[in-house]
Design an enzyme around this catalytic site. Structure first.
Site, PDB file in Angstrom:
ATOM      1  N   ASP A 199      -4.623   1.999  64.507  1.00 38.01           N
ATOM      2  CA  ASP A 199      -4.961   2.868  65.646  1.00 38.01           C
ATOM      3  C   ASP A 199      -3.719   3.671  66.023  1.00 38.01           C
ATOM      4  O   ASP A 199      -2.621   3.449  65.481  1.00 38.01           O
ATOM      5  CB  ASP A 199      -5.470   2.045  66.846  1.00 38.01           C
ATOM      6  CG  ASP A 199      -6.469   2.822  67.706  1.00 38.01           C
ATOM      7  OD1 ASP A 199      -6.161   3.964  68.109  1.00 38.01           O
ATOM      8  OD2 ASP A 199      -7.562   2.289  67.990  1.00 38.01           O
ATOM      9  N   ASP A 226      -2.879   7.288  61.978  1.00 35.53           N
ATOM     10  CA  ASP A 226      -3.649   8.455  62.420  1.00 35.53           C
ATOM     11  C   ASP A 226      -4.624   8.850  61.306  1.00 35.53           C
ATOM     12  O   ASP A 226      -4.200   9.191  60.194  1.00 35.53           O
ATOM     13  CB  ASP A 226      -2.689   9.618  62.730  1.00 35.53           C
ATOM     14  CG  ASP A 226      -3.424  10.805  63.336  1.00 35.53           C
ATOM     15  OD1 ASP A 226      -4.638  10.964  63.092  1.00 35.53           O
ATOM     16  OD2 ASP A 226      -2.775  11.590  64.051  1.00 35.53           O
ATOM     17  N   HIS A 245     -18.992   8.581  65.152  1.00 34.80           N
ATOM     18  CA  HIS A 245     -19.811   9.392  66.078  1.00 34.80           C
ATOM     19  C   HIS A 245     -18.966  10.358  66.924  1.00 34.80           C
ATOM     20  O   HIS A 245     -19.494  11.322  67.454  1.00 34.80           O
ATOM     21  CB  HIS A 245     -20.693   8.494  66.959  1.00 34.80           C
ATOM     22  CG  HIS A 245     -19.976   7.727  68.023  1.00 34.80           C
ATOM     23  ND1 HIS A 245     -20.646   7.123  69.076  1.00 34.80           N
ATOM     24  CD2 HIS A 245     -18.674   7.446  68.209  1.00 34.80           C
ATOM     25  CE1 HIS A 245     -19.780   6.511  69.848  1.00 34.80           C
ATOM     26  NE2 HIS A 245     -18.584   6.683  69.348  1.00 34.80           N
TER      27      HIS A 245
HETATM   28  C1  SAM Z   1     -14.594   4.757  70.557  1.00 38.11           C
HETATM   29  S1  SAM Z   1     -13.186   3.794  70.209  1.00 38.11           S
HETATM   30  C2  SAM Z   1     -13.830   2.532  69.173  1.00 38.11           C
HETATM   31  C3  SAM Z   1     -13.067   1.258  69.222  1.00 38.11           C
HETATM   32  C4  SAM Z   1     -13.574   0.093  68.376  1.00 38.11           C
HETATM   33  N1  SAM Z   1     -13.564   0.369  66.964  1.00 38.11           N
HETATM   34  C5  SAM Z   1     -14.946  -0.336  68.814  1.00 38.11           C
HETATM   35  O1  SAM Z   1     -15.898  -0.270  68.057  1.00 38.11           O
HETATM   36  O2  SAM Z   1     -15.075  -0.737  69.982  1.00 38.11           O
HETATM   37  C6  SAM Z   1     -12.307   4.872  69.125  1.00 38.11           C
HETATM   38  C7  SAM Z   1     -10.934   4.347  68.710  1.00 38.11           C
HETATM   39  O3  SAM Z   1     -10.382   5.259  67.740  1.00 38.11           O
HETATM   40  C8  SAM Z   1      -9.033   5.466  68.024  1.00 38.11           C
HETATM   41  N2  SAM Z   1      -8.637   6.770  67.504  1.00 38.11           N
HETATM   42  C9  SAM Z   1      -8.865   7.991  68.042  1.00 38.11           C
HETATM   43  N3  SAM Z   1      -8.337   8.961  67.290  1.00 38.11           N
HETATM   44  C10 SAM Z   1      -7.762   8.340  66.228  1.00 38.11           C
HETATM   45  C11 SAM Z   1      -7.031   8.813  65.111  1.00 38.11           C
HETATM   46  N4  SAM Z   1      -6.792  10.110  64.930  1.00 38.11           N
HETATM   47  N5  SAM Z   1      -6.566   7.905  64.231  1.00 38.11           N
HETATM   48  C12 SAM Z   1      -6.803   6.578  64.407  1.00 38.11           C
HETATM   49  N6  SAM Z   1      -7.483   6.069  65.452  1.00 38.11           N
HETATM   50  C13 SAM Z   1      -7.944   6.951  66.364  1.00 38.11           C
HETATM   51  C14 SAM Z   1      -8.928   5.393  69.534  1.00 38.11           C
HETATM   52  O4  SAM Z   1      -7.623   5.107  69.976  1.00 38.11           O
HETATM   53  C15 SAM Z   1      -9.936   4.271  69.845  1.00 38.11           C
HETATM   54  O5  SAM Z   1      -9.301   3.028  69.857  1.00 38.11           O
END
Ligand code: SAM
Length: 336
Positions: A199, A226, A245
């Site tokens: 993350d 990232d 999504h």
């Molecule tokens: C909607 S949450 C989902 C969290 C978890 N997987 C769940 O199902 O509850 C989206 C996650 O993606 C991470 N995220 C957003 N942009 C990202 C990126 N560019 N690279 C990696 N992770 C990212 C956010 O920090 C967040 O923790």
């Protein structure tokens, strides 16, 4: 004789925000956490949570009528479900999502008509930002968001820990892991498995605290990552929960390709989301999630299991199958 139509279901749905806000305020005020310590009469409960006498009895009895509390001999207690899921002191607490609904989503949904007209997000983000760059400005807000994700995903995380054949695999990476809700459930249920949570950097302390509390630091680690820049480490299984999504179709496809490129032959991608039913007519929660994503992002949208399965096949995954998880979530699995 003219057919009798019942207006009640329409009116109740139109006013459903009132029932929803009653629950959200009860979570905010800690009603269920206080009652988990033992039953209380209305005066004692009112004093514990600090509300006005005028409001108290109707509020508590409304929670009884909503089947969220019980009342016996004038004393209120939790139902088995609210005791398990809405007591902040328990590891089974899922109220984080409701806390975020109360603090942010409830207000944002007030702008739905505008979002429908413009296609623009209606949350706090400014031009050029996404929700995560906005959250990154405040460690406290980012922590609350990741806790909300655990609340949202805990039931699915448990179901994936139980339904997926983890005995065949040794390592996994959870992409966009947030607090680590999924890795913790998988590692608790399968002592032979090691995992990495991937993350953005602000999430690292939140993940590490949660994993330490679960006593899993020897088997779960965090890697700053990232999705737009970095390569997914080589593991047997890659999981992506509530990730696809949030992004455009082009990004969805590129993240699936990234997983395919990272996996060894025989490796598996597991995608889970509140997937819309293939007939696009039943999974109300899937549509509500997609409208939330309309309000929160510039290009994201939810999708059906069949859509997801076709994106996996396009990238070369074989033996692609979809299955319902729990509640509104489904998962799609593909083998490289
Ligand atoms: C909607 S949450 C989902 C969290 C978890 N997987 C769940 O199902 O509850 C989206 C996650 O993606 C991470 N995220 C957003 N942009 C990202 C990126 N560019 N690279 C990696 N992770 C990212 C956010 O920090 C967040 O923790």
């Amino acid at each position: 004789m003219a057919q009798e139509f019942d207006h009640n279901a329409i009116v109740r749905l139109g006013m459903a925000y009132a029932e929803s806000k009653t629950l959200l305020s009860a979570v905010e005020l800690g009603v269920f956490t206080e009652l988990a310590k033992g039953p209380l009469d209305w005066q004692a409960l009112r004093e514990r949570i600090g509300i006005h006498p005028r409001a108290a009895r109707d509020f508590f009895d409304a929670l009884v009528a909503l089947r969220l509390l019980r009342r016996e001999n004038g004393r209120y207690s939790n139902t088995p479900e609210t005791d398990l899921f809405l007591d902040r002191a328990k590891r089974t607490y899922i109220g984080g999502m409701l806390e975020m609904s109360n603090a942010r989503l409830y207000r944002i949904w007030g702008s739905l008509t505008d979002a429908l007209r413009t296609g623009e997000p209606k949350n706090e983000i400014s031009e050029g930002e996404d929700i995560f760059t906005w959250l990154a400005k405040s460690p406290e807000k980012y922590r609350e968001f990741t806790q909300a994700m655990t609340g949202l995903s805990l039931p699915s995380a448990r179901a994936i820990a139980a339904k997926f054949p983890w005995e065949k695999y040794k390592t996994f990476a959870d992409v966009g892991t947030a607090q680590g809700g999924l890795p913790v459930q998988v590692a608790l249920a399968h002592p032979h498995v090691k995992g990495v949570g991937l993350d953005l950097a602000p999430v690292q302390p939140v993940f590490e605290d949660y994993v330490r509390e679960a006593g899993l630091t020897d088997r779960l680690r965090f890697q700053v990552f990232d999705l737009f820049r970095d390569v997914i480490p080589q593991v047997d299984v890659i999981t992506m929960g509530h990730i696809l999504h949030g992004w455009s179709l082009k990004d969805k496809r590129s993240f699936i390709k990234k997983a395919y490129d990272a996996l060894p032959q025989g490796g598996v991608l597991v995608v889970y989301d509140a997937m819309i039913d293939d007939n696009r007519s039943e999974n109300v929660a899937g549509f509500m999630m997609s409208l939330t994503i309309l309000l929160e992002t510039r290009e994201g949208f939810d999708y059906t299991s069949a859509d997801c399965a076709s994106w996996l096949r396009e990238q070369g995954f074989r033996d692609v199958r979809a299955e319902k998880l729990i509640g509104s979530d489904s998962f799609v699995v593909g083998v490289k």
